[in-house]
Design a protein around this motif. Sequence first.
Motif, mmCIF file in Angstrom:
data_model
loop_
_atom_site.group_PDB
_atom_site.id
_atom_site.type_symbol
_atom_site.label_atom_id
_atom_site.label_comp_id
_atom_site.label_asym_id
_atom_site.label_seq_id
_atom_site.Cartn_x
_atom_site.Cartn_y
_atom_site.Cartn_z
ATOM 1 N N VAL A 190 28.469 95.145 20.264
ATOM 2 C CA VAL A 190 28.085 96.652 20.309
ATOM 3 C C VAL A 190 27.894 96.863 21.793
ATOM 4 C CG1 VAL A 190 26.595 98.454 19.790
ATOM 5 C CG2 VAL A 190 27.026 96.556 18.098
ATOM 6 N N LEU A 191 28.850 97.607 22.445
ATOM 7 C CA LEU A 191 28.772 97.985 23.841
ATOM 8 C C LEU A 191 27.872 99.332 23.747
ATOM 9 C CD1 LEU A 191 32.281 97.811 25.094
ATOM 10 C CD2 LEU A 191 30.422 96.166 25.210
ATOM 11 N N ASP A 192 26.688 99.172 24.059
ATOM 12 C CA ASP A 192 25.535 100.400 24.079
ATOM 13 C C ASP A 192 25.854 101.219 25.352
ATOM 14 O OD1 ASP A 192 23.650 102.146 24.240
ATOM 15 O OD2 ASP A 192 22.163 100.759 23.358
ATOM 16 N N GLU A 193 26.452 102.206 25.459
ATOM 17 C CA GLU A 193 26.957 103.127 26.602
ATOM 18 C C GLU A 193 26.210 104.330 26.465
ATOM 19 O OE1 GLU A 193 31.246 101.502 27.424
ATOM 20 O OE2 GLU A 193 30.909 103.474 26.628
ATOM 21 N N ALA A 194 24.936 104.077 26.202
ATOM 22 C CA ALA A 194 23.979 105.449 26.269
ATOM 23 C C ALA A 194 24.091 106.190 27.546
ATOM 24 C CB ALA A 194 22.442 105.088 25.947
ATOM 25 N N TYR A 195 24.426 105.317 28.646
ATOM 26 C CA TYR A 195 24.333 106.034 29.957
ATOM 27 C C TYR A 195 25.621 106.316 30.540
ATOM 28 C CZ TYR A 195 19.367 105.272 29.065
ATOM 29 O OH TYR A 195 18.216 105.328 28.514
ATOM 30 N N ARG A 196 26.680 106.220 29.923
ATOM 31 C CA ARG A 196 28.160 106.229 30.269
ATOM 32 C C ARG A 196 28.318 107.312 31.220
ATOM 33 N NH1 ARG A 196 31.971 103.470 32.276
ATOM 34 N NH2 ARG A 196 33.235 105.000 33.066
ATOM 35 N N GLU A 197 27.964 108.514 30.967
ATOM 36 C CA GLU A 197 28.291 109.832 31.871
ATOM 37 C C GLU A 197 27.646 109.485 33.112
ATOM 38 O OE1 GLU A 197 26.930 109.587 28.879
ATOM 39 O OE2 GLU A 197 28.183 110.932 27.410
ATOM 40 N N LYS A 225 21.129 112.009 26.654
ATOM 41 C CA LYS A 225 20.748 112.114 27.922
ATOM 42 C C LYS A 225 21.656 113.246 28.617
ATOM 43 C CE LYS A 225 18.924 108.009 26.834
ATOM 44 N NZ LYS A 225 17.409 107.912 26.824
ATOM 45 N N ALA A 226 23.076 112.886 28.919
ATOM 46 C CA ALA A 226 23.940 113.626 29.682
ATOM 47 C C ALA A 226 23.750 115.162 28.895
ATOM 48 C CB ALA A 226 25.076 113.126 30.167
ATOM 49 N N LEU A 268 29.526 120.143 23.653
ATOM 50 C CA LEU A 268 30.787 119.442 23.977
ATOM 51 C C LEU A 268 31.778 120.382 24.862
ATOM 52 C CD1 LEU A 268 31.761 117.286 20.710
ATOM 53 C CD2 LEU A 268 30.966 116.417 23.192
ATOM 54 N N ASP A 269 31.421 121.801 24.390
ATOM 55 C CA ASP A 269 32.108 122.851 25.091
ATOM 56 C C ASP A 269 31.724 122.894 26.667
ATOM 57 O OD1 ASP A 269 33.730 123.644 23.202
ATOM 58 O OD2 ASP A 269 32.320 125.321 22.312
ATOM 59 N N GLN A 270 30.503 122.320 26.992
ATOM 60 C CA GLN A 270 30.183 122.303 28.322
ATOM 61 C C GLN A 270 30.431 120.954 28.992
ATOM 62 O OE1 GLN A 270 28.732 125.112 29.677
ATOM 63 N NE2 GLN A 270 29.070 126.272 27.593
ATOM 64 N N GLU A 271 31.455 120.571 28.938
ATOM 65 C CA GLU A 271 31.801 119.508 29.841
ATOM 66 C C GLU A 271 31.721 119.340 31.323
ATOM 67 O OE1 GLU A 271 34.885 117.052 27.979
ATOM 68 O OE2 GLU A 271 34.600 115.634 29.205
ATOM 69 N N ASP A 272 32.146 120.562 31.766
ATOM 70 C CA ASP A 272 32.020 120.781 33.350
ATOM 71 C C ASP A 272 30.630 120.789 33.828
ATOM 72 O OD1 ASP A 272 34.897 120.920 33.327
ATOM 73 O OD2 ASP A 272 35.029 123.052 33.674
ATOM 74 N N GLU A 273 29.912 121.579 32.867
ATOM 75 C CA GLU A 273 28.265 121.708 33.272
ATOM 76 C C GLU A 273 27.773 120.335 33.292
ATOM 77 O OE1 GLU A 273 26.705 123.577 34.888
ATOM 78 O OE2 GLU A 273 24.623 123.194 34.595
ATOM 79 N N VAL A 274 27.988 119.484 32.237
ATOM 80 C CA VAL A 274 27.605 118.021 32.152
ATOM 81 C C VAL A 274 28.151 117.184 33.566
ATOM 82 C CG1 VAL A 274 27.740 115.849 30.797
ATOM 83 C CG2 VAL A 274 27.423 117.976 29.767
ATOM 84 N N ARG A 275 29.206 117.332 33.880
ATOM 85 C CA ARG A 275 29.846 116.642 34.905
ATOM 86 C C ARG A 275 28.892 117.030 36.146
ATOM 87 N NH1 ARG A 275 35.415 117.312 34.185
ATOM 88 N NH2 ARG A 275 35.373 115.779 32.403
ATOM 89 N N ARG A 276 28.581 118.439 36.386
ATOM 90 C CA ARG A 276 27.900 118.673 37.486
ATOM 91 C C ARG A 276 26.473 118.351 37.614
ATOM 92 N NH1 ARG A 276 24.632 122.672 39.233
ATOM 93 N NH2 ARG A 276 23.933 123.127 37.132
ATOM 94 N N THR A 282 23.211 111.561 39.890
ATOM 95 C CA THR A 282 23.409 110.311 40.607
ATOM 96 C C THR A 282 23.366 110.429 42.066
ATOM 97 O OG1 THR A 282 25.709 110.986 40.419
ATOM 98 C CG2 THR A 282 25.170 109.496 38.578
ATOM 99 N N ALA A 283 23.496 111.671 42.747
ATOM 100 C CA ALA A 283 22.920 111.855 44.037
ATOM 101 C C ALA A 283 21.560 111.638 44.464
ATOM 102 C CB ALA A 283 23.537 113.162 44.606
ATOM 103 N N GLU A 284 20.947 112.017 43.329
ATOM 104 C CA GLU A 284 19.477 111.790 43.656
ATOM 105 C C GLU A 284 18.986 110.265 43.340
ATOM 106 O OE1 GLU A 284 18.104 114.335 45.478
ATOM 107 O OE2 GLU A 284 16.385 113.872 43.791
ATOM 108 N N ARG A 285 19.872 109.587 42.328
ATOM 109 C CA ARG A 285 19.397 108.353 41.869
ATOM 110 C C ARG A 285 19.823 107.579 43.379
ATOM 111 N NH1 ARG A 285 24.212 106.420 38.330
ATOM 112 N NH2 ARG A 285 25.414 105.990 40.377
ATOM 113 N N GLU A 286 20.591 107.757 44.306
ATOM 114 C CA GLU A 286 21.233 106.944 45.333
ATOM 115 C C GLU A 286 20.138 107.377 46.490
ATOM 116 O OE1 GLU A 286 23.310 104.797 44.919
ATOM 117 O OE2 GLU A 286 23.771 105.703 43.009
ATOM 118 N N ARG A 287 19.585 108.662 46.348
ATOM 119 C CA ARG A 287 18.646 108.961 47.413
ATOM 120 C C ARG A 287 17.438 108.185 47.137
ATOM 121 N NH1 ARG A 287 14.510 112.939 48.305
ATOM 122 N NH2 ARG A 287 14.363 113.892 46.406
#
Length: 358
Positions: A190-197, A225-226, A268-276, A282-287
């Motif tokens: 089982v590949l648990d990819e809860a944080y894939r996005e 999550k995402a 699922l209709d909001q994929e662009d917003e999810v990506r944003r 992820t930028a904050e994660r690095e900071r």
Amino acid sequence: MTRLTRSDLDALPAYVPGRNVADLARELGIAEAIKLASNEVPYGPLPGVVEAVTEAARSMHRYPDMGALALRDALAERLDVAADRIVTGCGSVALAEILVKATCLPGDEVIYSWRSFEAYPIIAAGAGATSVRVPNTATHEHDLTRMAASITDQTRLIFVCNPNNPTGAGIRKDALDRFLDAVPSDVLVVLDEAYRELVTDPEVPDGVQTYADRPNIVVLRTMSKAWGLAGLRMGYLVAAPEVAAAIRKVLTPFSSSTVAQAAALAALDQEDEVRRRCALVTAERERVTEALRKLSVEVPSSQANFVWLPLGDRAAAFASSCENRGVIVRAFQPDGVRVTIGTPEENDAFLAAAEAAL
Ligand code: PMP
């Protein structure tokens, strides 16, 4: 008193959820605590989802579509797999439970890395299966060589958490390929990819795209999550059609509610917003990672929406010091502390609390 429940459950640790803002208000009198303890994405429901939920709530007196067919079709299209390979459930944790139920009889073995998602031991024990925990490497990653070497005739299922909760480590394709090649074909991985996005390392593979042709691999995903649906509970898995059919047989009937199905479809209709949103996180994660490293704390690189501070037995004291400053983080005594990435302001509050705590 007469025993009414299984005696082996006495030794089972209870799942400890992240503490809530209300807990801090009650216990410490802190009215507006910041919660960075349960790995939610902090930006609220996605646009259109509250409206879809409100509409769906009008039919709450009717049972949901048990097969979640519209949602399955939408997921199938998005993931480019056949719809009969998808199973939805009441959060991916419920599906993890069903996967163990569908593969293990009492005494069978479930292998996972440790420390990893804290539900794995509870799920294995709940099914009467035996947990085989393989310690993480010194760099807080899965030790895939030892995990492969731990497979026995009793092994029925292996959880691979990628990226790993709580250490954030991502497993790269070459290492995962080698591991999967070493697993016998009658053991389910089982590949648990809860944080894939939230994954930004291009070498960390998308399990659905990369391993879809392997019948003994199941990819587990969540909309908690995402996709902003933690409170509504919606997870899904992608498996070989025969595996998916067997899983459906042991799934709790009607466990994806009408409202959760409608919310997931709207999300699922909001994929662009999810990506944003994921890019902000992820930028904050690095900071946050860099700022913590400047405080001389070891912080492994994370591929998820949290960072791991391997503070050892200082974990509980660190978490409690942050709580006294109104920031709720998650201690996993005696290993470390996991801190969810919040909004920039929330992260600043955490960094100030961390500096004081350290
Ligand atoms: N897998 C992992 C690795 C997780 O961290 C979580 C949530 N903490 C889950 C599964 C379960 O998520 P949910 O049940 O909300 O879908």
